[in-house]
Enzyme design. Structure first.
Site: not given
Length: 243
Positions: A5, A7, A62, A78-79, A133, A186, A208
């Site tokens: 949200a 971004e 987010r 995104n998880r 992103h 990560y 990104e």
């Protein structure tokens, strides 16, 4: 596609790419080649409820706005992607209040469920996808859930194609975007790129965008759009010429 949200630069970047390609169609060979031969599917905002919330209440929100069982709100979209075997295994939380809460199951959320159904139904026709992103500047590719590498042939394609996209993006404004395996940033599971590479077999990247925070000046919109557009052209020409 854009999922998080806060971004805000991500959807404007995507829309710049769309408008720029259309405006260049009559005068630019690449734009004409791509629009004459490729059907683009554009989803500027998947997480509309979360996005609205960043305008009205919390600029740095987010997740989506799912009301969770403990009274907290939100699932990190995104998880929340599958597959089941890797969902919520790394870089994700089962605590509903967490910013990386993975939900109650893969595709528990209407946003990821609807988008995945659309993509699953288009197996064989969609050749590549980008999840937009901020902030990086980075270009990420599978695997993201683990430090393990893809099989050698696939890893080589992603590495070399990623480098081509990185070079094109950096040539626009002299930025320093870096192409790397997603887990080098990560590790996290339940993401767009891993699911769609494994399940749907298309080249899946996360872009990104530029910036040092989620809040960027308006002056970043056009430069970010031009950078992303250069990458979109390279990726699109690759899948067109390597069916």
């Amino acid at each position: 596609v854009r999922e998080h949200a806060r971004e805000w630069l991500a959807p404007t970047t995507l829309l710049f790419c769309v408008v720029n390609m259309l405006e260049l169609y009559a005068t630019d060979a690449d734009a004409k080649l791509l629009l004459d031969n490729i059907e683009f599917s554009v989803v500027p905002i998947v997480n509309i409820d979360g996005y609205i919330y960043t305008w009205t209440t919390n600029r740095l929100w987010r997740k989506n706005r799912r009301q969770n069982s403990d009274g907290t709100y939100g699932v990190d979209l995104n998880r929340n992607w599958g597959p089941q075997r890797t969902w919520c295994t790394s870089g994700s939380s089962r605590t509903p209040s967490s910013d990386t809460y993975c939900g109650t199951s893969p595709f528990s959320e209407p946003e990821t469920r609807a988008l995945s159904e659309y993509l699953n139904n288009a197996i064989g026709t969609i050749q590549a996808g980008i999840d937009f992103h901020t902030y990086g500047p980075l270009l990420l590719w599978p695997w993201q859930y683990t430090y393990d590498k893809l099989p050698v042939g696939d890893y080589t394609i992603y590495s070399e194609l990623g480098k081509q996209i990185e070079t094109a993006i950096n040539a626009v404004n002299g930025m320093n975007y870096v192409s790397e395996q997603g887990s080098d940033l990560y590790p996290h599971s339940g993401g767009f790129i891993d699911y769609n590479w494994e399940q749907n077999g298309f080249y899946a990247f996360t872009l990104e965008g530029r910036g040092n925070s989620f809040v960027v000046p308006n002056s970043d919109i056009v430069p970010a759009g031009k950078e992303a557009y250069a990458g979109v052209v390279v990726l699109s020409k690759y899948v067109l010429l390597n069916p």
